[in-house]
Design a protein around this motif. Structure first.
Motif, short mmCIF file in Angstrom:
data_model
loop_
_atom_site.label_atom_id
_atom_site.label_comp_id
_atom_site.label_asym_id
_atom_site.label_seq_id
_atom_site.Cartn_x
_atom_site.Cartn_y
_atom_site.Cartn_z
N GLU A 263 0.83 -1.20 0.00
CA GLU A 263 0.00 0.00 0.00
C GLU A 263 0.87 1.26 0.00
OE1 GLU A 263 -3.40 2.36 -0.08
OE2 GLU A 263 -3.15 0.20 -0.43
N ALA A 264 1.96 1.21 0.76
CA ALA A 264 2.85 2.37 0.83
C ALA A 264 3.55 2.62 -0.51
CB ALA A 264 3.90 2.16 1.93
N GLY A 265 3.76 1.57 -1.27
CA GLY A 265 4.47 1.72 -2.55
C GLY A 265 3.61 1.52 -3.77
N LYS A 266 2.29 1.71 -3.64
CA LYS A 266 1.40 1.37 -4.76
C LYS A 266 1.57 2.28 -5.96
CE LYS A 266 -2.69 3.95 -3.19
NZ LYS A 266 -4.12 3.81 -2.82
N ALA A 267 2.18 3.45 -5.77
CA ALA A 267 2.36 4.37 -6.90
C ALA A 267 3.23 3.74 -7.99
CB ALA A 267 2.98 5.68 -6.43
N ARG A 268 4.23 2.96 -7.59
CA ARG A 268 5.09 2.31 -8.59
C ARG A 268 4.28 1.29 -9.38
NH1 ARG A 268 10.54 2.98 -8.81
NH2 ARG A 268 11.61 3.90 -7.02
N TRP A 269 3.46 0.51 -8.70
CA TRP A 269 2.65 -0.49 -9.39
C TRP A 269 1.65 0.18 -10.33
CZ3 TRP A 269 2.63 -5.34 -10.75
CH2 TRP A 269 1.43 -5.93 -11.19
N GLU A 270 1.03 1.26 -9.88
CA GLU A 270 0.06 1.95 -10.72
C GLU A 270 0.72 2.53 -11.96
OE1 GLU A 270 -1.58 4.72 -7.96
OE2 GLU A 270 -3.04 3.27 -7.15
N ALA A 271 1.96 3.02 -11.83
CA ALA A 271 2.68 3.55 -12.99
C ALA A 271 3.00 2.44 -13.97
CB ALA A 271 3.95 4.26 -12.53
N LEU A 272 3.38 1.27 -13.45
CA LEU A 272 3.67 0.12 -14.33
C LEU A 272 2.42 -0.28 -15.10
CD1 LEU A 272 5.68 -3.06 -13.49
CD2 LEU A 272 3.33 -3.28 -14.28
N VAL A 273 1.29 -0.39 -14.41
CA VAL A 273 0.04 -0.79 -15.07
C VAL A 273 -0.34 0.22 -16.15
CG1 VAL A 273 -2.42 -1.17 -14.72
CG2 VAL A 273 -0.77 -2.12 -13.10
N ALA A 274 -0.10 1.50 -15.88
CA ALA A 274 -0.44 2.54 -16.86
C ALA A 274 0.37 2.40 -18.15
CB ALA A 274 -0.21 3.91 -16.24
N ASP A 275 1.55 1.81 -18.06
CA ASP A 275 2.41 1.63 -19.23
C ASP A 275 2.25 0.27 -19.89
OD1 ASP A 275 3.64 4.14 -19.35
OD2 ASP A 275 5.14 3.59 -17.85
N ALA A 276 1.33 -0.54 -19.37
CA ALA A 276 1.11 -1.88 -19.93
C ALA A 276 0.03 -1.84 -21.01
CB ALA A 276 0.70 -2.84 -18.81
N ASP A 277 0.10 -2.81 -21.90
CA ASP A 277 -0.93 -2.96 -22.93
C ASP A 277 -2.25 -3.34 -22.25
OD1 ASP A 277 -2.53 -3.57 -25.06
OD2 ASP A 277 -1.33 -5.24 -25.80
N PRO A 278 -3.29 -2.53 -22.37
CA PRO A 278 -4.56 -2.85 -21.70
C PRO A 278 -5.21 -4.12 -22.22
CG PRO A 278 -4.83 -0.99 -23.20
CD PRO A 278 -3.36 -1.25 -23.11
N LYS A 279 -4.79 -4.60 -23.39
CA LYS A 279 -5.35 -5.84 -23.94
C LYS A 279 -4.64 -7.08 -23.39
CE LYS A 279 -7.06 -3.87 -28.27
NZ LYS A 279 -7.03 -3.95 -29.75
N TYR A 289 -7.97 -10.33 -9.04
CA TYR A 289 -7.48 -11.09 -7.89
C TYR A 289 -6.30 -10.35 -7.25
CZ TYR A 289 -10.11 -14.49 -10.57
OH TYR A 289 -11.09 -15.13 -11.30
N PRO A 290 -6.54 -9.50 -6.27
CA PRO A 290 -5.44 -8.78 -5.60
C PRO A 290 -4.40 -9.76 -5.07
CG PRO A 290 -7.57 -7.91 -4.93
CD PRO A 290 -7.86 -9.15 -5.72
N HIS A 291 -3.13 -9.37 -5.18
CA HIS A 291 -2.07 -10.30 -4.83
C HIS A 291 -0.79 -9.54 -4.49
CE1 HIS A 291 -1.79 -9.38 -9.12
NE2 HIS A 291 -0.49 -9.51 -8.97
N ILE A 292 0.08 -10.23 -3.79
CA ILE A 292 1.45 -9.78 -3.56
C ILE A 292 2.33 -10.55 -4.54
CG2 ILE A 292 3.38 -9.79 -1.93
CD1 ILE A 292 1.28 -7.74 -1.20
N GLY A 293 3.33 -9.85 -5.10
CA GLY A 293 4.20 -10.48 -6.09
C GLY A 293 3.72 -10.18 -7.49
N THR A 294 4.49 -10.62 -8.48
CA THR A 294 4.10 -10.42 -9.87
C THR A 294 3.50 -11.71 -10.42
OG1 THR A 294 6.18 -11.17 -10.86
CG2 THR A 294 6.09 -8.88 -10.12
N ASN A 295 2.95 -11.63 -11.61
CA ASN A 295 2.42 -12.81 -12.31
C ASN A 295 1.44 -13.61 -11.46
OD1 ASN A 295 5.25 -12.18 -13.56
ND2 ASN A 295 4.10 -13.31 -15.13
#
Length: 354
Positions: A263-279, A289-295
């Protein structure tokens, strides 16, 4: 073990510097070669079966952060380890298939037949855009990848390849040496969209799935297994982030602490998602499915006591999952914990399989 599957356990190399929330007091962000070398060499010693080296040229969490280079590291790790499988991810737009096939065969020789290639569809748009490489639409990227892997697969097996498609024109090409221990290196394919599943059915040895609830994985496996083009040897892998402790309550408390960091570092994750292909289906799944970790991470359910995590692994193998590609935080400490407390519990359940 249900279904007669011998589960295999892998670790993600820390190519970003961390697979959990940034800011963990015992897990500094460190993507250095030295750290990755120590981690994979220790994983080899601890009895893990494989390591996956994800591919990015720049760190998607911020280009001010270090990023491990995949293919040079794979070659070095192949020479430094004894038994662990080295799986290197590749994005087809970054390397011509003839060049990549030659690199793969060289690492296959260095490793003595312990190399795997993980084909992934690019999702991080700035990585290509900023280099002047077109970022095609989702389905076109898979059409490109299908031609790409067709050329690579033929070259890996030692065939003399001539191929003329929309994207590639290869004439009378053959590579030597080929694998001295098997037909070719293993082919892992990621992605869960319709074009990805079709590609898996036609080309993959192993399909890597993102961590998500059992019902979703069961549906995906059934879909690919029922396709006419699916070869009899297609196997299944799952990404998961592990939080294992003596008791379920202790594991849930640790997970809660990780969520506070996230939660404290969610800005980095949100920036990554913004740069991802929405498709990209991967990010659509992550939103559910909220989760810790990638993939998919903790959405795979490997959170709990040592007995609980071992039981859930057995449940996954009963569904057909053979390879578990694992993340931890702090990585080294928790990797050792898994090897000491969970691996024996899994293996004791089916001693004849190990």
């Amino acid at each position: 073990m249900p279904g007669g599957i011998r589960p295999r356990f892998g670790v993600w190399a820390v190519v970003y510097g961390s697979w959990g929330p940034f800011g963990h007091p015992d897990d500094p962000v460190d993507a250095s070669w030295e750290r990755n070398k120590r981690l994979v060499v220790e994983a080899d010693r601890l009895g893990f079966d494989s390591t996956l080296i994800a591919q990015h040229v720049v760190n998607p969490f911020g280009d001010e952060l270090d990023q491990l280079e995949t293919w040079t590291s794979a070659a070095a790790l192949a020479a430094l380890t004894d038994r662990i499988e080295i799986i290197a991810a590749i994005k087809p737009y970054l390397v011509h298939p003839v060049v990549l096939a030659k690199q793969a065969l060289q690492i296959e020789e260095i490793s003595g037949g312990r190399f795997g290639l993980n084909l992934v569809n690019a999702w991080f748009k700035p990585e290509l855009h900023r280099a002047g490489i077109p970022f095609a639409e989702h389905d076109e990227r898979y059409a490109y990848g299908r031609e790409w892997i067709t050329v690579v697969r033929g070259l890996l097996t030692g065939e003399r390849v001539s191929f003329h498609g929309k994207y590639f024109h290869v004439e009378d090409y053959q590579l030597r040496p080929v694998s001295r221990t098997r037909t070719r290196p293993a082919l892992y394919v990621g992605g869960e969209s319709e074009p990805a599943r079709a590609l898996v059915a036609d080309t993959a040895d192993v399909w890597f799935l993102n961590g998500q609830p059992r019902r979703e994985v069961e549906r995906l496996i059934a879909d690919v297994a029922a396709r006419p083009g699916t070869g009899p040897g297609v196997r299944f892998g799952l990404s998961a982030f592990v939080v294992a402790r003596e008791t379920d309550a202790e594991a849930e408390a640790e997970l809660a602490a990780l969520w506070e960091l996230a939660e404290a570092g969610k800005a980095r994750w949100e920036a990554l998602v913004a740069d991802a292909d929405p498709k990209a289906v991967m990010f659509q799944t992550f939103a559910k499915y909220p989760h810790i970790g990638t993939n998919g991470g903790t959405a795979a359910g490997l959170v709990g006591s040592y007995d609980t995590v071992a039981r859930r692994i057995r449940e996954w193998t009963g569904l057909g999952i053979e390879t578990f590609m694992l993340q931890f935080q702090p990585f080294e400490t928790e990797m050792r914990r898994f090897a000491e407390h969970v691996l024996p519990r899994v293996r004791e359940s089916a001693p004849q399989a190990f």
